[in-house]
Design an enzyme around this catalytic site. Sequence first.
Site, PDB file in Angstrom:
ATOM      1  N   ARG A   1       0.831  -1.294  -0.083  1.00 13.73           N
ATOM      2  CA  ARG A   1      -0.075  -0.127  -0.092  1.00 13.73           C
ATOM      3  C   ARG A   1       0.948   1.240  -0.090  1.00 13.73           C
ATOM      4  O   ARG A   1       0.474   2.165  -0.750  1.00 13.73           O
ATOM      5  CB  ARG A   1      -0.908   0.028   1.181  1.00 13.73           C
TER       6      ARG A   1
ATOM      7  N   VAL B   1      -5.127   7.663   4.801  1.00 11.84           N
ATOM      8  CA  VAL B   1      -3.955   7.649   5.442  1.00 11.84           C
ATOM      9  C   VAL B   1      -2.636   7.774   4.521  1.00 11.84           C
ATOM     10  O   VAL B   1      -1.439   7.558   5.017  1.00 11.84           O
ATOM     11  CB  VAL B   1      -3.599   6.124   6.237  1.00 11.84           C
ATOM     12  N   ASP B   2      -2.933   8.464   3.572  1.00 11.67           N
ATOM     13  CA  ASP B   2      -1.690   8.643   2.462  1.00 11.67           C
ATOM     14  C   ASP B   2      -1.346   9.853   2.757  1.00 11.67           C
ATOM     15  O   ASP B   2      -1.910  10.874   3.729  1.00 11.67           O
ATOM     16  CB  ASP B   2      -2.444   8.476   1.104  1.00 11.67           C
TER      17      ASP B   2
ATOM     18  N   HIS C   1      -7.187   8.916  11.104  1.00 11.32           N
ATOM     19  CA  HIS C   1      -7.201   7.568  10.989  1.00 11.32           C
ATOM     20  C   HIS C   1      -5.448   7.262  10.918  1.00 11.32           C
ATOM     21  O   HIS C   1      -5.254   6.208  10.763  1.00 11.32           O
ATOM     22  CB  HIS C   1      -7.846   7.006   9.834  1.00 11.32           C
TER      23      HIS C   1
ATOM     24  N   CYS D   1       7.210   1.746  16.766  1.00 11.83           N
ATOM     25  CA  CYS D   1       7.194   0.700  17.454  1.00 11.83           C
ATOM     26  C   CYS D   1       5.927   0.166  18.031  1.00 11.83           C
ATOM     27  O   CYS D   1       5.135   0.855  18.759  1.00 11.83           O
ATOM     28  CB  CYS D   1       8.340   0.707  18.461  1.00 11.83           C
TER      29      CYS D   1
ATOM     30  N   GLY E   1     -15.829  13.182  -0.987  1.00 11.09           N
ATOM     31  CA  GLY E   1     -15.211  11.590  -1.001  1.00 11.09           C
ATOM     32  C   GLY E   1     -15.359  10.553  -0.086  1.00 11.09           C
ATOM     33  O   GLY E   1     -14.570   9.582  -0.074  1.00 11.09           O
ATOM     34  N   THR E   2     -16.241  10.883   1.030  1.00 11.83           N
ATOM     35  CA  THR E   2     -16.224   9.882   2.024  1.00 11.83           C
ATOM     36  C   THR E   2     -17.603   9.287   2.184  1.00 11.83           C
ATOM     37  O   THR E   2     -18.723   9.932   1.733  1.00 11.83           O
ATOM     38  CB  THR E   2     -15.967  10.658   3.379  1.00 11.83           C
TER      39      THR E   2
END
Length: 250
Positions: free
Chosen positions: A75, A107-108, A123, A131, A197-198
């Site tokens: 991804r 998340v991009d 998100h 970690c 766009g959601t």
Amino acid sequence: MDAVPAAIAEALRRATDTGGHICVLTGAGMSAESGIPTFRGTHDSLWSRFDPMRLATAEAWREDPALVWGWYRWRMQLVRDAQPNAGHRALATLAQRVPLSLVTQNVDDLHERAGSLVDAHVHGSLFALRCFACGRAHAGSLDDYVGGMQRVEPMRCAACGDRIRPGVVWFGEALPDDAWSAATDAAMRCTLMLVVGTSGLVYPAAGLPALARRHGATVVEINPEPTALSAEVDHVWRATAAHGLPRFLG
């Protein structure tokens, strides 16, 4: 679709003329036009037999971290190969003209690469690596990824030696406190919210438009298809992000 609908243009004019604040909430459709598949729309043969909702969990990570990291590295590579579209660039330009807060479920990093300051990645972010055990941010570079690899052993934490995970919010995890606080603050103080766009299916982010309306904002949905939010907003424009948003620039 060539011009901004009159009611929406008027809402934008009122917001800008009165010194109002605009909040933009974006979802997966924002990046789909850059070639990034939506979370549930992955049909690539390498991953088609896997359920994304099962991979995106801490339990899956504990069970098979190499498989989960391989999926996320794939991804990440899709995002690295993609470019911001006209909608991303339009929001960056609009923010130079009017007070604007940008909240994204994506998340991009395409908003940032288009020149926008993102107030909240609710998100998380693919590239905010940390970690799994101690939570320390990973300051090093990404490991090498070869296309077609399904299993990739995760990198190790320099502090404790445990595995490095992607910086996204997995199912069952709480949203980042700072991002959610910024998102709700933007929703409560805006005079105009653009929802772009959601699907309106993923909560609590899907509740932000209702929060904005309760505090007096006009809410506009920009989406080519009806969504779970369509009946709950003030105005709807059936346009894609890359086609519709540049029209706001006049």
